[in-house]
Design a protein around this motif. Sequence first.
Motif, PDB file in Angstrom:
ATOM      1  N   ALA A  34       0.821  -1.212   0.000  1.00 26.81           N
ATOM      2  CA  ALA A  34       0.000   0.000   0.000  1.00 26.81           C
ATOM      3  C   ALA A  34       0.855   1.261   0.000  1.00 26.81           C
ATOM      4  N   GLU A  35       2.116   1.154   0.392  1.00 28.55           N
ATOM      5  CA  GLU A  35       3.026   2.289   0.441  1.00 28.55           C
ATOM      6  C   GLU A  35       4.435   1.794   0.140  1.00 28.55           C
ATOM      7  N   PRO A  36       5.366   2.694  -0.180  1.00 24.38           N
ATOM      8  CA  PRO A  36       6.728   2.256  -0.498  1.00 24.38           C
ATOM      9  C   PRO A  36       7.365   1.516   0.674  1.00 24.38           C
ATOM     10  N   TYR A  37       8.118   0.456   0.360  1.00 27.35           N
ATOM     11  CA  TYR A  37       8.831  -0.309   1.371  1.00 27.35           C
ATOM     12  C   TYR A  37      10.333  -0.053   1.251  1.00 27.35           C
ATOM     13  N   TYR A  38      10.986  -0.112   2.403  1.00 25.12           N
ATOM     14  CA  TYR A  38      12.423   0.112   2.492  1.00 25.12           C
ATOM     15  C   TYR A  38      13.057  -1.073   3.211  1.00 25.12           C
ATOM     16  N   VAL A  39      14.364  -1.239   3.019  1.00 24.58           N
ATOM     17  CA  VAL A  39      15.086  -2.274   3.748  1.00 24.58           C
ATOM     18  C   VAL A  39      15.239  -1.829   5.198  1.00 24.58           C
ATOM     19  N   LEU A  40      14.721  -2.643   6.124  1.00 31.71           N
ATOM     20  CA  LEU A  40      14.813  -2.333   7.553  1.00 31.71           C
ATOM     21  C   LEU A  40      16.040  -2.977   8.182  1.00 31.71           C
ATOM     22  N   ARG A  41      16.325  -4.195   7.800  1.00 30.74           N
ATOM     23  CA  ARG A  41      17.495  -4.899   8.312  1.00 30.74           C
ATOM     24  C   ARG A  41      17.763  -6.114   7.440  1.00 30.74           C
ATOM     25  N   LEU A  42      18.970  -6.665   7.620  1.00 33.60           N
ATOM     26  CA  LEU A  42      19.399  -7.842   6.875  1.00 33.60           C
ATOM     27  C   LEU A  42      19.730  -8.942   7.871  1.00 33.60           C
ATOM     28  N   ASP A  43      19.192 -10.131   7.660  1.00 27.42           N
ATOM     29  CA  ASP A  43      19.426 -11.267   8.552  1.00 27.42           C
ATOM     30  C   ASP A  43      20.350 -12.247   7.841  1.00 27.42           C
ATOM     31  N   SER A  44      21.637 -12.236   8.213  1.00 26.47           N
ATOM     32  CA  SER A  44      22.602 -13.085   7.530  1.00 26.47           C
ATOM     33  C   SER A  44      22.365 -14.564   7.810  1.00 26.47           C
ATOM     34  N   ALA A  45      21.802 -14.896   8.982  1.00 26.67           N
ATOM     35  CA  ALA A  45      21.577 -16.310   9.318  1.00 26.67           C
ATOM     36  C   ALA A  45      20.492 -16.927   8.444  1.00 26.67           C
ATOM     37  N   SER A  46      19.380 -16.209   8.255  1.00 24.15           N
ATOM     38  CA  SER A  46      18.274 -16.730   7.453  1.00 24.15           C
ATOM     39  C   SER A  46      18.349 -16.277   6.004  1.00 24.15           C
ATOM     40  N   ARG A  47      19.304 -15.374   5.703  1.00 22.39           N
ATOM     41  CA  ARG A  47      19.456 -14.785   4.369  1.00 22.39           C
ATOM     42  C   ARG A  47      18.229 -13.971   3.969  1.00 22.39           C
ATOM     43  N   GLN A  48      17.525 -13.433   4.946  1.00 22.47           N
ATOM     44  CA  GLN A  48      16.320 -12.667   4.663  1.00 22.47           C
ATOM     45  C   GLN A  48      16.605 -11.167   4.602  1.00 22.47           C
ATOM     46  N   VAL A  49      15.910 -10.493   3.706  1.00 20.28           N
ATOM     47  CA  VAL A  49      15.861  -9.035   3.666  1.00 20.28           C
ATOM     48  C   VAL A  49      14.516  -8.628   4.245  1.00 20.28           C
ATOM     49  N   ILE A  50      14.537  -7.947   5.390  1.00 22.44           N
ATOM     50  CA  ILE A  50      13.294  -7.545   6.054  1.00 22.44           C
ATOM     51  C   ILE A  50      12.974  -6.119   5.636  1.00 22.44           C
ATOM     52  N   VAL A  51      11.756  -5.916   5.147  1.00 17.48           N
ATOM     53  CA  VAL A  51      11.356  -4.616   4.617  1.00 17.48           C
ATOM     54  C   VAL A  51      10.127  -4.090   5.348  1.00 17.48           C
TER      55      VAL A  51
END
Length: 369
Positions: free
Chosen positions: A265-282
């Motif tokens: 519904a609105e622009p998303y930004y990268v909030l953090r990076l999880d190297s263990a799970s390889r996830q990009v949290i937005v």
Amino acid sequence: MTPADFQLSQPLKARRIVVAMSGGVDSSVVAGLAAASGAETIGVTLQLYDHGEAVGRVGSCCAGRDIRDARAVCDKLGIAHYVFDHASSFRETVIDDFADEYLAGRTPIPCVKCNMGPKFTDLFALARDLGADCLATGHYVRRVEGAYGPELHRAIDPARDQSYFLFATTAAQLDFLRFPLGGMPKAQVRELAAELGLGVAAKPDSQDICFVPDRDYASLVKKLRPEVETSGDIVDEAGRVLGQHKGLIHFTVGQRRGLEIGGAAEPYYVLRLDSASRQVIVGPKRALAVRTARIDNINWLAGDYHGEMTVKVRSLAKPVPARLEHDRVTFELPEYGVAPGQAAVLYAGDRVLGGGWIQQTERAELALA
């Protein structure tokens, strides 16, 4: 130009000055000012990472062409010039660390690590071995004599100021260092180079990290750490999968472009990076707001100073009001784009109080708009 010119921003009475020379206009002018002061002047260049000739790229510090330029300047000035091979040290303390930080989902600052290691620690030892009274560099920062010894201050030219990258300079190093260009605008430095008849007077400034061709960080890191290409999920804060990515190397905190996700519904930004799970949290921009950051390896230059201060959390960020309590920096107002791996550098006016490396951040509790 007279010997007094070397004293424009840094009073100095020395018999022997070692100048750190990269082959650029800034360090070349420092060498010229040092030589004009009447002191014996020695130019020293560290051979760190020579990819310049291989890729035909001009403006890369410590490349073969830059070493030749530094030598030509020293010949013009009639001073000695030495080249020391520190490629192994540079690889271990700067390049490998750069790759490992990206692999861990952090955003590194290799220029600070270089100043902490090869440029200052290694050059200090060389300068001492050469019997120097001081080490002079072309950094745009000022060394100011304070009531309790030398202080580190911003350069007078805000567009050239490099104090953020020098926060880890120790008190002992600052006592030995001189920064003659901190009180000059860049235009004046180029004018001095022309007056001295130096061939580098019009040489372009390097805009890149010296060992990263064309700012292609991903290609270098993938070459050094192939596992960084591991793909993973792009998820929101609730864990819902919104898309896929091709490696954490392509993202940093606060980034908006390149996410390639739709339906929000609105622009998303990268909030953090999880190297263990390889996830990009937005998430939405308001989720980037940070109230407190924990820092480590703090270098403090201000003794028992307890007054008002500001902090920069990125090299191009504006200083904002904050306070430091033990290892935590608390912002007066929520700050955005605070990324682990970057530095938090504290100031009192133009004076650098110290700083440390951002390890963790605590999100500000903001009302949803």
